[in-house]
Design a protein around this motif. Structure first.
Motif, PDB file in Angstrom:
ATOM      1  N   ALA A 122       0.839  -1.198   0.000  1.00  0.00           N
ATOM      2  CA  ALA A 122       0.000   0.000   0.000  1.00  0.00           C
ATOM      3  C   ALA A 122       0.875   1.249   0.000  1.00  0.00           C
ATOM      4  O   ALA A 122       1.959   1.272   0.600  1.00  0.00           O
ATOM      5  CB  ALA A 122      -0.917  -0.005   1.211  1.00  0.00           C
ATOM      6  N   VAL A 123       0.420   2.286  -0.676  1.00  0.00           N
ATOM      7  CA  VAL A 123       1.188   3.531  -0.798  1.00  0.00           C
ATOM      8  C   VAL A 123       0.327   4.709  -0.337  1.00  0.00           C
ATOM      9  O   VAL A 123      -0.810   4.892  -0.820  1.00  0.00           O
ATOM     10  CB  VAL A 123       1.650   3.767  -2.248  1.00  0.00           C
ATOM     11  CG1 VAL A 123       2.435   5.077  -2.346  1.00  0.00           C
ATOM     12  CG2 VAL A 123       2.504   2.612  -2.741  1.00  0.00           C
ATOM     13  N   ALA A 124       0.857   5.494   0.580  1.00  0.00           N
ATOM     14  CA  ALA A 124       0.219   6.747   0.991  1.00  0.00           C
ATOM     15  C   ALA A 124       0.908   7.878   0.230  1.00  0.00           C
ATOM     16  O   ALA A 124       2.133   8.032   0.327  1.00  0.00           O
ATOM     17  CB  ALA A 124       0.354   6.950   2.498  1.00  0.00           C
ATOM     18  N   ARG A 125       0.140   8.650  -0.536  1.00  0.00           N
ATOM     19  CA  ARG A 125       0.712   9.670  -1.421  1.00  0.00           C
ATOM     20  C   ARG A 125       0.494  11.063  -0.809  1.00  0.00           C
ATOM     21  O   ARG A 125      -0.588  11.631  -0.942  1.00  0.00           O
ATOM     22  CB  ARG A 125       0.078   9.579  -2.808  1.00  0.00           C
ATOM     23  CG  ARG A 125       0.269   8.215  -3.441  1.00  0.00           C
ATOM     24  CD  ARG A 125      -0.441   8.106  -4.785  1.00  0.00           C
ATOM     25  NE  ARG A 125      -0.324   6.774  -5.344  1.00  0.00           N
ATOM     26  CZ  ARG A 125       0.704   6.363  -6.085  1.00  0.00           C
ATOM     27  NH1 ARG A 125       1.685   7.204  -6.369  1.00  0.00           N
ATOM     28  NH2 ARG A 125       0.740   5.123  -6.549  1.00  0.00           N
ATOM     29  N   TRP A 126       1.523  11.577  -0.185  1.00  0.00           N
ATOM     30  CA  TRP A 126       1.464  12.910   0.408  1.00  0.00           C
ATOM     31  C   TRP A 126       2.056  13.891  -0.619  1.00  0.00           C
ATOM     32  O   TRP A 126       3.212  14.285  -0.538  1.00  0.00           O
ATOM     33  CB  TRP A 126       2.227  12.939   1.724  1.00  0.00           C
ATOM     34  CG  TRP A 126       1.774  11.895   2.698  1.00  0.00           C
ATOM     35  CD1 TRP A 126       2.396  10.733   2.998  1.00  0.00           C
ATOM     36  CD2 TRP A 126       0.581  11.912   3.467  1.00  0.00           C
ATOM     37  NE1 TRP A 126       1.675  10.009   3.912  1.00  0.00           N
ATOM     38  CE2 TRP A 126       0.547  10.723   4.221  1.00  0.00           C
ATOM     39  CE3 TRP A 126      -0.474  12.815   3.596  1.00  0.00           C
ATOM     40  CZ2 TRP A 126      -0.498  10.408   5.086  1.00  0.00           C
ATOM     41  CZ3 TRP A 126      -1.518  12.509   4.464  1.00  0.00           C
ATOM     42  CH2 TRP A 126      -1.517  11.320   5.197  1.00  0.00           C
ATOM     43  N   ILE A 127       1.202  14.252  -1.604  1.00  0.00           N
ATOM     44  CA  ILE A 127       1.709  14.979  -2.776  1.00  0.00           C
ATOM     45  C   ILE A 127       0.907  16.238  -3.107  1.00  0.00           C
ATOM     46  O   ILE A 127       1.252  16.946  -4.054  1.00  0.00           O
ATOM     47  CB  ILE A 127       1.734  14.064  -4.013  1.00  0.00           C
ATOM     48  CG1 ILE A 127       0.333  13.527  -4.308  1.00  0.00           C
ATOM     49  CG2 ILE A 127       2.713  12.900  -3.800  1.00  0.00           C
ATOM     50  CD1 ILE A 127       0.248  12.727  -5.604  1.00  0.00           C
ATOM     51  N   GLU A 128      -0.139  16.522  -2.365  1.00  0.00           N
ATOM     52  CA  GLU A 128      -0.964  17.703  -2.665  1.00  0.00           C
ATOM     53  C   GLU A 128      -0.383  18.918  -1.932  1.00  0.00           C
ATOM     54  O   GLU A 128      -0.245  18.900  -0.706  1.00  0.00           O
ATOM     55  CB  GLU A 128      -2.409  17.465  -2.257  1.00  0.00           C
ATOM     56  CG  GLU A 128      -3.076  16.314  -3.013  1.00  0.00           C
ATOM     57  CD  GLU A 128      -4.508  16.111  -2.553  1.00  0.00           C
ATOM     58  OE1 GLU A 128      -5.362  16.933  -2.906  1.00  0.00           O
ATOM     59  OE2 GLU A 128      -4.758  15.132  -1.812  1.00  0.00           O
ATOM     60  N   ILE A 129      -0.072  19.969  -2.689  1.00  0.00           N
ATOM     61  CA  ILE A 129       0.545  21.156  -2.097  1.00  0.00           C
ATOM     62  C   ILE A 129      -0.538  22.082  -1.555  1.00  0.00           C
ATOM     63  O   ILE A 129      -1.419  22.526  -2.301  1.00  0.00           O
ATOM     64  CB  ILE A 129       1.402  21.889  -3.140  1.00  0.00           C
ATOM     65  CG1 ILE A 129       2.511  20.961  -3.642  1.00  0.00           C
ATOM     66  CG2 ILE A 129       2.006  23.158  -2.548  1.00  0.00           C
ATOM     67  CD1 ILE A 129       3.360  21.558  -4.733  1.00  0.00           C
ATOM     68  N   PRO A 130      -0.507  22.378  -0.270  1.00  0.00           N
ATOM     69  CA  PRO A 130      -1.509  23.284   0.306  1.00  0.00           C
ATOM     70  C   PRO A 130      -1.446  24.668  -0.345  1.00  0.00           C
ATOM     71  O   PRO A 130      -0.367  25.162  -0.682  1.00  0.00           O
ATOM     72  CB  PRO A 130      -1.111  23.342   1.789  1.00  0.00           C
ATOM     73  CG  PRO A 130      -0.299  22.102   2.017  1.00  0.00           C
ATOM     74  CD  PRO A 130       0.428  21.858   0.737  1.00  0.00           C
ATOM     75  N   GLN A 131      -2.610  25.278  -0.513  1.00  0.00           N
ATOM     76  CA  GLN A 131      -2.694  26.604  -1.103  1.00  0.00           C
ATOM     77  C   GLN A 131      -3.181  27.604  -0.057  1.00  0.00           C
ATOM     78  O   GLN A 131      -4.078  27.301   0.737  1.00  0.00           O
ATOM     79  CB  GLN A 131      -3.656  26.610  -2.298  1.00  0.00           C
ATOM     80  CG  GLN A 131      -3.284  25.633  -3.403  1.00  0.00           C
ATOM     81  CD  GLN A 131      -1.964  25.973  -4.060  1.00  0.00           C
ATOM     82  OE1 GLN A 131      -1.635  27.145  -4.238  1.00  0.00           O
ATOM     83  NE2 GLN A 131      -1.205  24.941  -4.436  1.00  0.00           N
ATOM     84  N   ALA A 132      -2.587  28.798  -0.065  1.00  0.00           N
ATOM     85  CA  ALA A 132      -2.963  29.830   0.903  1.00  0.00           C
ATOM     86  C   ALA A 132      -4.434  30.188   0.750  1.00  0.00           C
ATOM     87  O   ALA A 132      -4.932  30.369  -0.366  1.00  0.00           O
ATOM     88  CB  ALA A 132      -2.092  31.069   0.701  1.00  0.00           C
ATOM     89  N   GLY A 133      -5.136  30.252   1.871  1.00  0.00           N
ATOM     90  CA  GLY A 133      -6.542  30.619   1.865  1.00  0.00           C
ATOM     91  C   GLY A 133      -7.484  29.478   1.521  1.00  0.00           C
ATOM     92  O   GLY A 133      -8.701  29.694   1.469  1.00  0.00           O
TER      93      GLY A 133
END
Length: 214
Positions: A122-133
């Motif tokens: 299983a792979v956990a993909r921590w790849i989404e870049i948070p956006q301000a606001g």
């Protein structure tokens, strides 16, 4: 079925994260140790590898392994690196660190997209870049916050001009007028001495003539 269940669980909204921190989080800093904390979230399998995509400005050649779980090694990828080794115990967090030769100087945020692989595949993909606001995404990438780069002096302080330098001679101290006065005084004394010598010579000549006539 267990593998499918684990994959579904890992694809659900995140309950754990990969966090990142640095010992000198400043843009442009050199020899910085960046530490990652990968939280174990699977109830059935342990973490066996962490694949990190490096942000722009850092190449795989710029990093070296500083810390990792026992038996784990670092290998370079075209866009980053992977640390991997024997699977950790179920529920044990993965903690590893790299030393970066130099952080980019033109940014204050460095995202490190991370793919966390478990012993069951299983792979956990921590790849989404948070956006301000915006709300935090389900699988946020760890982002290292940096302070701005240190200011660099634009130029050296100008050397003092010759007019502003401290005087180094009596003439410079008193100015050209004082020097001229000193030269004039010497000339006057020389003239007076010459006149005195001339008068003495004339008087001696007159005395000699008078004696010769007697």
């Amino acid at each position: 079925m267990a593998g499918v269940a684990a994959a579904v669980a890992l694809g659900a909204p995140a309950m754990a994260h990969v966090e990142v921190e640095a010992d000198h989080p400043q843009a442009g800093a050199r020899e910085v140790t960046v530490t990652f904390h990968g939280e174990a979230e699977s109830p059935r399998a342990g973490i066996r590898s962490e694949r990190v995509v490096l942000p722009p400005g850092i190449s795989p050649q710029d990093v070296r392994l500083a810390k990792a779980p026992s038996g784990w090694k670092l290998s370079a990828n075209p866009d980053g690196f992977t640390v991997a080794g024997p699977a950790l115990k179920v529920g044990q967090n993965a903690v590893w660190a790299i030393t970066v030769a130099q952080l980019p100087s033109n940014t204050t945020e460095l995202p490190f997209k991370t793919l966390e692989t478990y012993s069951d595949g299983a792979v956990a993909r921590w790849i989404e870049i948070p956006q301000a606001g915006q709300p935090e995404p389900d699988n946020p990438a760890p982002v290292l916050k940096l302070t701005p780069a240190a200011a660099v002096p634009t130029s050296a302080s100008p050397a003092p001009s010759s007019a502003a330098r401290a005087p180094s001679s009596p003439e410079a101290t008193h100015g050209p007028t004082a020097a001229a006065k000193s030269t004039g005084s010497k000339g006057l004394w020389i003239s007076l001495i010459a006149v005195a010598v001339l008068v003495a010579a004339i008087l001696a000549s007159l005395r000699w003539r008078r004696r010769s006539r007697r």
